[in-house]
Design a protein around this motif. Structure first.
Motif, PDB file in Angstrom:
ATOM      1  N   ILE A 261       0.812  -1.218   0.000  1.00 56.38           N
ATOM      2  CA  ILE A 261       0.000   0.000   0.000  1.00 56.38           C
ATOM      3  C   ILE A 261       0.846   1.268   0.000  1.00 56.38           C
ATOM      4  N   ALA A 262       2.178   1.111  -0.025  1.00 53.25           N
ATOM      5  CA  ALA A 262       3.034   2.302  -0.128  1.00 53.25           C
ATOM      6  C   ALA A 262       2.851   2.970  -1.484  1.00 53.25           C
ATOM      7  N   GLU A 263       2.656   2.151  -2.516  1.00 53.19           N
ATOM      8  CA  GLU A 263       2.467   2.673  -3.869  1.00 53.19           C
ATOM      9  C   GLU A 263       1.340   1.888  -4.533  1.00 53.19           C
ATOM     10  N   VAL A 264       0.122   2.399  -4.434  1.00 53.18           N
ATOM     11  CA  VAL A 264      -1.029   1.725  -5.036  1.00 53.18           C
ATOM     12  C   VAL A 264      -1.572   2.601  -6.152  1.00 53.18           C
ATOM     13  N   ALA A 265      -1.541   2.085  -7.368  1.00 54.67           N
ATOM     14  CA  ALA A 265      -2.085   2.835  -8.502  1.00 54.67           C
ATOM     15  C   ALA A 265      -3.605   2.914  -8.384  1.00 54.67           C
ATOM     16  N   ASP A 266      -4.182   3.980  -8.943  1.00 53.12           N
ATOM     17  CA  ASP A 266      -5.629   4.173  -8.876  1.00 53.12           C
ATOM     18  C   ASP A 266      -6.397   2.990  -9.455  1.00 53.12           C
ATOM     19  N   ASP A 267      -5.825   2.359 -10.493  1.00 48.57           N
ATOM     20  CA  ASP A 267      -6.544   1.241 -11.111  1.00 48.57           C
ATOM     21  C   ASP A 267      -6.409  -0.055 -10.322  1.00 48.57           C
ATOM     22  N   HIS A 268      -5.711  -0.015  -9.192  1.00 47.45           N
ATOM     23  CA  HIS A 268      -5.598  -1.187  -8.320  1.00 47.45           C
ATOM     24  C   HIS A 268      -6.257  -0.949  -6.969  1.00 47.45           C
ATOM     25  N   ARG A 269      -7.154   0.046  -6.906  1.00 45.62           N
ATOM     26  CA  ARG A 269      -7.902   0.273  -5.677  1.00 45.62           C
ATOM     27  C   ARG A 269      -9.267   0.872  -6.011  1.00 45.62           C
ATOM     28  N   GLU A 270     -10.244   0.578  -5.152  1.00 43.35           N
ATOM     29  CA  GLU A 270     -11.580   1.165  -5.245  1.00 43.35           C
ATOM     30  C   GLU A 270     -11.795   1.973  -3.971  1.00 43.35           C
TER      31      GLU A 270
ATOM     32  N   ARG B 238      -0.335   4.995   6.982  1.00 44.41           N
ATOM     33  CA  ARG B 238      -1.448   4.231   6.431  1.00 44.41           C
ATOM     34  C   ARG B 238      -1.649   2.969   7.265  1.00 44.41           C
ATOM     35  N   ALA B 239      -2.753   2.280   7.009  1.00 46.07           N
ATOM     36  CA  ALA B 239      -3.005   1.002   7.663  1.00 46.07           C
ATOM     37  C   ALA B 239      -3.702   0.077   6.673  1.00 46.07           C
ATOM     38  N   VAL B 240      -3.550  -1.232   6.905  1.00 47.30           N
ATOM     39  CA  VAL B 240      -4.184  -2.228   6.040  1.00 47.30           C
ATOM     40  C   VAL B 240      -4.841  -3.283   6.910  1.00 47.30           C
ATOM     41  N   LEU B 241      -6.070  -3.680   6.540  1.00 46.85           N
ATOM     42  CA  LEU B 241      -6.792  -4.755   7.199  1.00 46.85           C
ATOM     43  C   LEU B 241      -7.190  -5.772   6.145  1.00 46.85           C
TER      44      LEU B 241
END
Length: 340
Positions: A118-127, A140-143
């Motif tokens: 999640i340090a570098e997430v392209a827009d097309d790989h997230r909603e 940031r945080a991730v669950l």
């Protein structure tokens, strides 16, 4: 920049990258820092006696032989024999070095890999869920609700991203609403305690569905988590619909708690297959309402974005980012790196 010590020196290319789960193992090879990853077919862990056997067969399909390896696995990394949580494999780095021609092995926690991703997430790989805002240098945080509930933080400091693994999925989860109080007595506890993971994961979805059925005085008819989510999203089973609505509500509560713990102004990311499958439910008002309902900090919570990671191989992507630019990450390697 401080001088690199022995354990901080970059690993030599080519690098074998692996995301090792209880059921599936995914591998790729990174030939050099500027190359695209070469991905291999998913490995079913039950089909191989050892991880070394799986790696040998995988490498038979590659023209590139690795000099080093970075592996992410579920569970704590301790000692020279590292058992996986949900399968019979035991990772033995010294044996890998002796038998596989690999000279350098680094093993980290699976949710550290998700944090790296999640340090570098392209827009097309997230909603995105709700309003978005960009604060590229903020924590940031991730669950990840899946077999269990994984949690990790990603702290930005001194021009580095520092992944912070932990066991945040096992924090307490308590009832708040009148409906919660009706359901809670029927939830299956562990030693008298309801943790977040008892409700917010695959088996947790079943646990919640069964508790709702008992509270309603009916016999449960759905057997698998996938059955519950399918009926819930289709609107064909009342208890399944409520199960999914409460599931995303509780996930929102816990995600909000984690956001406050890490002051994750850079966003909270939901990873894994369950999050992707239930995206339509997450985009309804309940998730964000629960996430933001953190008086006296509700206004601050409204400014923190939430996203679902849709990259199909997020962990491998995160590990590749580290392999390419290790100096950009403050990843602890002491006691987790073996060299010939």
């Amino acid at each position: 920049m401080p001088e690199l010590n022995h354990s901080d020196a970059p690993q030599p290319f080519p690098i074998l990258i692996g995301d090792i789960g209880g059921t599936n193992a995914r591998f790729s090879i990174l030939a050099d820092a500027n190359s695209e990853q070469e991905h291999f077919p998913v490995v079913q862990t039950a089909n191989f006696e050892t991880i070394d056997d799986a790696i040998k067969l995988t490498l038979e399909k590659s023209k590139v032989q690795p000099r080093s390896a970075i592996l992410a696995m579920a569970g704590p990394v301790q000692g020279d024999e590292i058992p996986l949580t949900n399968c019979d494999w035991v990772i033995r780095p010294k044996t890998m070095i002796a038998n596989l021609g690999i000279e350098d092995v680094l093993i980290i926690n699976d949710f550290e890999a998700q944090a790296l991703a999640i340090a570098e997430v392209a827009d097309d790989h997230r909603e995105s869920i709700g309003e978005t805002s960009e604060n590229n240098a903020a924590s940031r945080a991730v669950l990840g609700p899946g077999t269990g509930l994984g949690v990790a933080g990603l702290i930005h400091t001194q021009h580095q991203w520092i992944p912070v693994p932990g066991e945040g999925g096992h924090i307490d989860l308590g009832p708040r609403s009148e409906r919660d109080l009706q359901i809670w007595p029927y939830l299956e506890a562990i030693e008298g305690r309801i943790s977040a993971e008892q409700v917010i994961c695959g088996r947790g979805l079943q646990n919640l569905y069964h508790a709702i059925c008992k509270a309603d005085g009916i016999e449960p008819s759905l057997k698998e988590p996938a059955d519950i989510t399918t009926h819930a999203l289709a609107g064909t089973n009342k208890q399944a619909e409520e199960t999914l609505t409460l599931f995303v509500t509780y996930l929102g509560r816990v995600a909000g708690d984690i956001a406050m713990i890490f002051m994750a102004r850079g966003g909270v990311y939901l990873s894994g297959g369950i999050s992707q499958k239930i995206l339509p439910a997450l985009q309804k008002p309940e998730f964000r309402a629960a996430f933001e309902d953190k008086a006296p900090h509700t206004e601050m919570m409204k400014t923190i974005p939430t996203h679902v990671v849709t990259h199909p191989l997020a962990a491998l992507s995160g590990l590749a980012s580290y392999a390419r630019k290790p100096a950009s990450f403050g990843l602890a390697t002491e006691g987790r790196r073996w060299r010939r």
